[in-house]
Design a protein around this motif. Sequence first.
Motif, PDB file in Angstrom:
ATOM      1  N   LEU A  76       0.830  -1.197   0.000  1.00  0.00           N
ATOM      2  CA  LEU A  76       0.000   0.000   0.000  1.00  0.00           C
ATOM      3  C   LEU A  76       0.869   1.254   0.000  1.00  0.00           C
ATOM      4  O   LEU A  76       1.812   1.381   0.780  1.00  0.00           O
ATOM      5  N   TYR A 102      -5.516   7.811   3.915  1.00  0.00           N
ATOM      6  CA  TYR A 102      -4.269   7.049   3.857  1.00  0.00           C
ATOM      7  C   TYR A 102      -3.150   7.744   4.637  1.00  0.00           C
ATOM      8  O   TYR A 102      -2.434   7.119   5.419  1.00  0.00           O
ATOM      9  N   PHE A 123       0.766  -5.422   6.720  1.00  0.00           N
ATOM     10  CA  PHE A 123      -0.058  -4.658   5.784  1.00  0.00           C
ATOM     11  C   PHE A 123       0.631  -4.417   4.441  1.00  0.00           C
ATOM     12  O   PHE A 123       0.007  -3.999   3.489  1.00  0.00           O
ATOM     13  N   TYR A 127      -2.923  -7.426  -0.886  1.00  0.00           N
ATOM     14  CA  TYR A 127      -3.378  -6.752  -2.094  1.00  0.00           C
ATOM     15  C   TYR A 127      -4.540  -5.863  -1.717  1.00  0.00           C
ATOM     16  O   TYR A 127      -5.450  -6.279  -1.006  1.00  0.00           O
ATOM     17  N   TYR A 128      -4.556  -4.642  -2.203  1.00  0.00           N
ATOM     18  CA  TYR A 128      -5.594  -3.715  -1.800  1.00  0.00           C
ATOM     19  C   TYR A 128      -6.627  -3.460  -2.888  1.00  0.00           C
ATOM     20  O   TYR A 128      -7.441  -2.582  -2.791  1.00  0.00           O
ATOM     21  N   TYR A 129      -6.543  -4.226  -3.937  1.00  0.00           N
ATOM     22  CA  TYR A 129      -7.612  -4.090  -4.911  1.00  0.00           C
ATOM     23  C   TYR A 129      -8.341  -5.421  -5.028  1.00  0.00           C
ATOM     24  O   TYR A 129      -7.716  -6.464  -5.169  1.00  0.00           O
ATOM     25  N   LEU A 226      -8.007   2.751   7.498  1.00  0.00           N
ATOM     26  CA  LEU A 226      -7.531   1.919   6.392  1.00  0.00           C
ATOM     27  C   LEU A 226      -8.653   1.686   5.386  1.00  0.00           C
ATOM     28  O   LEU A 226      -8.468   1.828   4.176  1.00  0.00           O
ATOM     29  N   ASN A 227      -9.820   1.354   5.889  1.00  0.00           N
ATOM     30  CA  ASN A 227     -10.964   1.134   5.020  1.00  0.00           C
ATOM     31  C   ASN A 227     -11.258   2.385   4.190  1.00  0.00           C
ATOM     32  O   ASN A 227     -11.478   2.299   2.986  1.00  0.00           O
ATOM     33  N   VAL A 230      -8.906   2.570   1.234  1.00  0.00           N
ATOM     34  CA  VAL A 230      -8.858   1.530   0.198  1.00  0.00           C
ATOM     35  C   VAL A 230     -10.169   0.775  -0.001  1.00  0.00           C
ATOM     36  O   VAL A 230     -10.189  -0.255  -0.659  1.00  0.00           O
ATOM     37  N   SER A 232     -13.283  -1.269  -0.909  1.00  0.00           N
ATOM     38  CA  SER A 232     -13.513  -1.908  -2.185  1.00  0.00           C
ATOM     39  C   SER A 232     -14.911  -1.604  -2.709  1.00  0.00           C
ATOM     40  O   SER A 232     -15.085  -0.899  -3.689  1.00  0.00           O
ATOM     41  N   PHE A 263     -12.588  -4.980   2.070  1.00  0.00           N
ATOM     42  CA  PHE A 263     -12.809  -3.680   2.716  1.00  0.00           C
ATOM     43  C   PHE A 263     -14.160  -3.125   2.307  1.00  0.00           C
ATOM     44  O   PHE A 263     -14.263  -2.188   1.520  1.00  0.00           O
ATOM     45  N   ASN A 290      -9.424 -13.738   1.381  1.00  0.00           N
ATOM     46  CA  ASN A 290      -8.805 -12.674   2.161  1.00  0.00           C
ATOM     47  C   ASN A 290      -8.880 -12.964   3.640  1.00  0.00           C
ATOM     48  O   ASN A 290      -9.932 -13.254   4.178  1.00  0.00           O
TER      49      ASN A 290
END
Lengths: 524, 252
Positions: A76, A102, A123, A127-129, A226-227, A230, A232, A263, A290
């Motif tokens: 990230l 962020y 963290f 993967y954040y996507y 964090l949510n 990023v 989703s 997320f 996840n």
Amino acid sequence: MSIVSSCQFLFFNLDFFVQYALLAMNMDRKNQILNSENDKNIALSDEQQTIQNITNQDYKYGFVTDIEMEEFPLGLNENIVRMISAKKNEPEFMTEWRLKAYRHWLKMKEPKWPKLHYPEVNFDDLYYYAAPKNENAPKSLDEVDPELIRTFDKLGVPLEERELLAGVAVDAIIDSVSVATTFKNKLNELGIIFCPMSEAIQDHPDLIKKYLGTVVPYTDNFYATLNSAVFSDGSFVYIPPGIRCPMELSSYFRINAAKTGQFERTLIIADKGSYVSYLEGCTAPMRDENQLHAAIVELIAMEDAEIKYSTVQNWYAGNKEGVGGIYNFVTKRGLCAGNHSKISWTQVETGSAVTWKYPSCILKGDYSVGEFYSVALTNNFQQADTGTKMIHQGRNTRSLIISKGISAGKSNNAYRGLVKVSSKAENARNYSQCDSLLIGDQCGAHTYPYMEIENPSAQVEHEATTSKVSEDQIFYLNQRGISTEDAVGMIVSGYAREVFQQLPMEFAVEAQALMSLSLEGSVG
Amino acid sequence: MLSIKNLHVSIEGKPILRGLNLEVKPGEIHAIMGPNGSGKSTLAHVLSGREGYQIDSGSAIYKNLNLLEMAPEIRAREGIFLAFQYPIEIPGVNNTSFLKKALNEIRKHRGEEELDAIDFLSLIKKQMKLVEMNEDLLRRPVNQGFSGGEKKRNEILQMAVLNPELAILDETDSGLDIDALRIVASGVNKLRTESNAYVVITHYQRLLDHIIPDFVHVLSKGQIIKSGTKELALELEERGYDWLLEKSESPS
Ligand SMILES: Nc1ncnc2c1ncn2[C@@H]1O[C@H](COP(=O)(O)OP(=O)(O)OP(=O)(O)O)[C@@H](O)[C@H]1O
Ligand SMILES: [Mg+2]
């Protein structure tokens, strides 16, 4: 008719005596009353036939490591945040908002909770996507662990939905889409907006600008921040003034849920005098790769509006030795913004290895009401730290907390709740009841009620009990022909009845069956 | 139907039943009387399979099955019913759903079709008349908040619905008012057939005015020290247990 099914079937009542009343009214209606679907339901609710002969409810499929990503790298940084936002075609304000979150997150530390133990999350190694493609996904139900299929059988999940839940790689869920469209048209007529969050950001930027992050600010806590950076996808709901949403908003979400990623972000706004009941999750176990889930749910109820939010959470809990399982760190909060508004949370938590979750109500409007009904069941090595916060700000505000913790195996279950009455909240009232039920003697139950009372007119009551499933109760049921596992299932469901009664009927039936399944192997 | 031979049972090393013998045939009613602590409830629990009892020796054969090796729910499904001396409360578990589940477990075991809600409700309505029980109690959680007498009637209602082959009534008459006693007894009499049997544990002769036993046994210190017909109960009522106990204590 596929999706409407297992979460939505036509059904009279969980309680047997309603049918009893019907009988008293008119015996001849027998055939009308009992179609086969109903029979199935009665069987489910009354008899919890769910538990025999399956050994332990071993989860069916571990995490698959071999994940093919699109173009998103691991870890990230600001670039990733921008990429997420760009990928979703978000307007500038949204990108900026994510970046602010962020940058704030970089300054925060992961909270350490005394009652939760889990390996640290790296963290940079996530993967954040969302929507990673998994080549190992089963191609058809034949490749799915038969144990999972049996669980579906026991829960009565209709055939059409099974592929979806088992993570079978299907391109289009034809039936589902059409049903979803039918729903949507009906809601459109009433002016109700119900769509994925990503769609709402595009189509209703004014509402998003006005409300997103107003109940859970991006600075709120480590996971919420964090949510915010990023997130989703998730659901967006807007109910216009005076409208009573004619259906439980659920099945549509159930389709979405498989794709929302780790997320999730949900925002529900009930405008003046409106009503909505929203169901999150599903009793059927869902495949998920996840490990970390950090969701946010924000609810806003205007004057005279009411929101009922029900959750059944059954994520992978790890195996019997405590290996694997989802970490579920959720921030859920509702704002009773207007006078006489009401927000009611109901949750049945049986899954996840670690749960950290406190659905809360900010009672800002005068005469507003907050409710929290919770059943949290832990087995094997599961850990749950859950509860609520009721923040009384308006005058004559009321809150009710009913929490039922059930611990089995070597699990740990904690209730953590705060009742806060601020100085301006004249005549605030709260009643809290926190019960713990222990199965076996290796598990733990803990209750941490906190109170901050700044107004002397407040009436705050707290009751707590701890009990065990007694051998005498089990023997009594045994003596009537009921097996020990069924007996424990019945006793536990009885114990949690007050909460189940809050659930929409079709959900309650499933939830009861689920409890029995989750308790498998905890006795005997 | 039931044949108990030289049964020795202890709890935590302490002998409770000490060489008990009993033969029950279909259609019979056996009354068991005896002083407090003589082992009457222990016998009932051992026959129905409660845990915590050590079977030291002896046997209990029921319909050619080795009863003492069977799980309690299997015994129940095979037709053994215990009306508890102290029925326990099960919070939140609906009385009707519970009983429907129980009946269907038994029917399944017998290879019979399970009853659906409507058929079950008509059965329970019919059987409720036998015990003149308030319908309200069906809607409440099992025994929760029931009065002592209501709990006992609920036991008999369950018996009437489950229709056991061998019913053991452990002091069902204790705590019943006079009308209730008559109602429960007449219920039992109506349920009586040539093929089912009753073991009725009681302290009082008056129950046996209503449920006429074929045999009366006196249990003392884990043994049946005297058996007779219904006249024995009358004699006990008049004379107490002392004359029997003295006799049994003298070396045999
Ligand atoms: N769990 C236990 N632990 C120790 N002793 C026990 C236990 N259960 C029963 N006993 C003892 O066993 C003996 C027989 O008890 P039981 O309940 O069978 O008597 P009973 O004949 O039914 O008496 P009552 O007429 O008072 O109901 C008593 O001395 C009792 O104290
Ligand atoms: Mg006794």
